[in-house]
Each structure stands twice: as C-alpha cells, then as structure tokens.
Design an enzyme around this catalytic site. Structure first.
Site, PDB file in Angstrom:
ATOM      1  N   SER A 176      61.818  74.836 122.839  1.00 50.46           N
ATOM      2  CA  SER A 176      61.382  75.733 124.125  1.00 50.46           C
ATOM      3  C   SER A 176      60.938  74.637 124.568  1.00 50.46           C
ATOM      4  O   SER A 176      59.580  73.584 124.283  1.00 50.46           O
ATOM      5  CB  SER A 176      61.078  76.852 123.748  1.00 50.46           C
ATOM      6  OG  SER A 176      60.409  77.513 124.763  1.00 50.46           O
ATOM      7  N   TYR A 221      53.968  81.143 118.928  1.00 49.96           N
ATOM      8  CA  TYR A 221      55.013  80.473 119.711  1.00 49.96           C
ATOM      9  C   TYR A 221      55.071  79.225 120.710  1.00 49.96           C
ATOM     10  O   TYR A 221      55.893  78.244 119.723  1.00 49.96           O
ATOM     11  CB  TYR A 221      55.260  81.369 121.428  1.00 49.96           C
ATOM     12  CG  TYR A 221      57.060  81.268 121.580  1.00 49.96           C
ATOM     13  CD1 TYR A 221      57.745  81.255 120.672  1.00 49.96           C
ATOM     14  CD2 TYR A 221      57.387  80.493 122.138  1.00 49.96           C
ATOM     15  CE1 TYR A 221      59.223  80.582 120.579  1.00 49.96           C
ATOM     16  CE2 TYR A 221      58.434  80.104 122.966  1.00 49.96           C
ATOM     17  CZ  TYR A 221      59.566  80.691 122.170  1.00 49.96           C
ATOM     18  OH  TYR A 221      60.541  80.413 122.752  1.00 49.96           O
TER      19      TYR A 221
END
Length: 237
Positions: A132, A146
């Site tokens: 990501s 995250y």
C-alpha cells in the site's frame, strides 16, 4: 505467443478487487491459476467460473494453514500475495486482538507464504506482494498499525530479494494508492479525502495494478528485484 502458457500462479487473496483482477489477468495470459479466499465464497465461485482458475478457502490469519496450502500447490512459477486487512482508529483504543490479526494477515502471511513458495519455486520465479502507498506515507490519523504493516513488507521484499537473488528469483512490492474496489469505492464516503492528496485526481483501477503484476512476473522484469513499485496517483510523491 503467450508468455505465461504453462506457468503456474498462486494468488493469495483473489476473490475480489485487486486480487480478482490479477487472477483474470494471469488466466487471460495463459497461466494456470489457483487463488485463495477467506470469506467471500460467492465472489470466489464467480471468479473461478469466469476465469477457469481454482479457488480454495484458506484463512490468511492462520499461519499453519497458509504454509500447508502453499506447500500443497507444489512448484510455483509466480506467487502473488494480495490478502490484507485494514484497521483504522486511535492506537490508544483499537482492540489489541484486531491489531494482532492485522499483523498476522498483512505481515506474517506474506512472509511465510513467500518463504514456503521459495522452497519449491524453480529458478527465475517471481514473488509479488501487494502492499500500500501507506507503507511510504501516512496522510491522516488512525493509520499507525496499518501503515506499519505495509512498511514491513518492504523489508520482506528487500531481504528476500537478496536471499533468492542467486537463483534468479525476484521479489517485489506493488503499492497501490486509492483504488476503486468494494473496500474503498470511487464515489464512496472517503473519496474527497483520498483525492485531496493525489496528483492524478482519480481512483486507480484494479486492472492497472494487475497489469503491473503481469509485467513484474514476466521475462522483461528479470532485472527488477527488491523494488517498491508505487501506483498511487502521486500520493507518496
């Protein structure tokens, strides 16, 4: 001539979104594809029917199940680890079990899947991890766990690229930014916040990520390893 004819590909997390697009891309290129899913059986069955790929239910939060399944697939030419979970919120109040599961799925599963696949992978194989843009940038609050998990897979790719380099096996990370999927659809409630930090003012397409995966898995990318390929519309620029 189809360069993936006769190649065996495993996609960890292939029933929806980016994973499903990757399954479609590789099957259309002639590869024999197996993909896993955790909960979305209806979606997995639809992708399998559409593409001819084989779907298998494997929980990416179960380390031993991941290792066992990868081993059962035998020699793989390409491994793509796409499965991931997102947990947002104040790190002082997020449930510890949720963070543990996040790390298990986003860090442990790619590590053990990649290592297990490498044991049987022929020389010049390919390992790809879908990371990501948040591995490089944290544009708003609530992303600590995250973002940490997505930074961790960068180290995995760089280290494993060194370890497997003598065999010609490449290991790379693709880092999407906001991408139009069920999890974060274009036109959804987070769109304006997401677009504000982009140079290209639109969401990415799952098919664009899949195209990069196909390139990195192909012969033209044999000199690309340990790399972090950002596809984020300028989010991390």
């Amino acid at each position: 001539m189809n360069s993936f004819s006769g190649k065996k590909v495993l996609v960890i997390g292939g029933s929806r979104g980016i994973g499903a697009a990757i399954v479609r891309r590789f099957t259309s290129a002639g590869a024999t594809v197996v993909f896993t899913y955790s909960a979305s059986q209806e979606a997995a069955d639809a992708v399998a029917k559409q593409t001819g790929a084989r779907a298998a239910r494997v929980d990416s939060a179960d380390r031993d199940a991941v290792i066992e399944f990868v081993a059962s697939c035998g020699p793989l030419d390409v491994l793509v680890v796409n499965a991931g979970v997102v947990v947002f919120g104040d790190p002082a109040t997020i449930a510890t079990d949720a963070v543990d599961r996040l790390f298990t799925v986003n860090i442990h599963s790619p590590y053990f899947a990649a290592v297990e696949a490498s044991k049987r992978m022929p020389d010049y194989g390919r390992i790809l991890i879908i990371g990501s843009a948040n591995g490089d940038t944290v544009p708003f609050v609530g992303l600590t766990a995250y973002a940490m998990s997505k930074s961790a897979v960068q180290g995995l790719a760089r280290g494993l690229a060194r370890d497997l380099g003598p065999r010609g096996i490449t290991v790379n990370v693709i880092q999407p930014g906001p991408t139009d999927t069920d999890m974060n659809p274009a036109g959804g409630p987070m769109e304006q916040m997401m677009l504000a930090g982009l140079s290209i003012k639109r969401y990415g397409k799952a098919e664009e990520i899949a195209a990069m995966a196909l390139f990195l898995a192909g012969p033209e990318a044999g000199y690309v390893t340990g790399s972090i390929q950002s596809m984020d519309g300028g989010m991390s620029g």
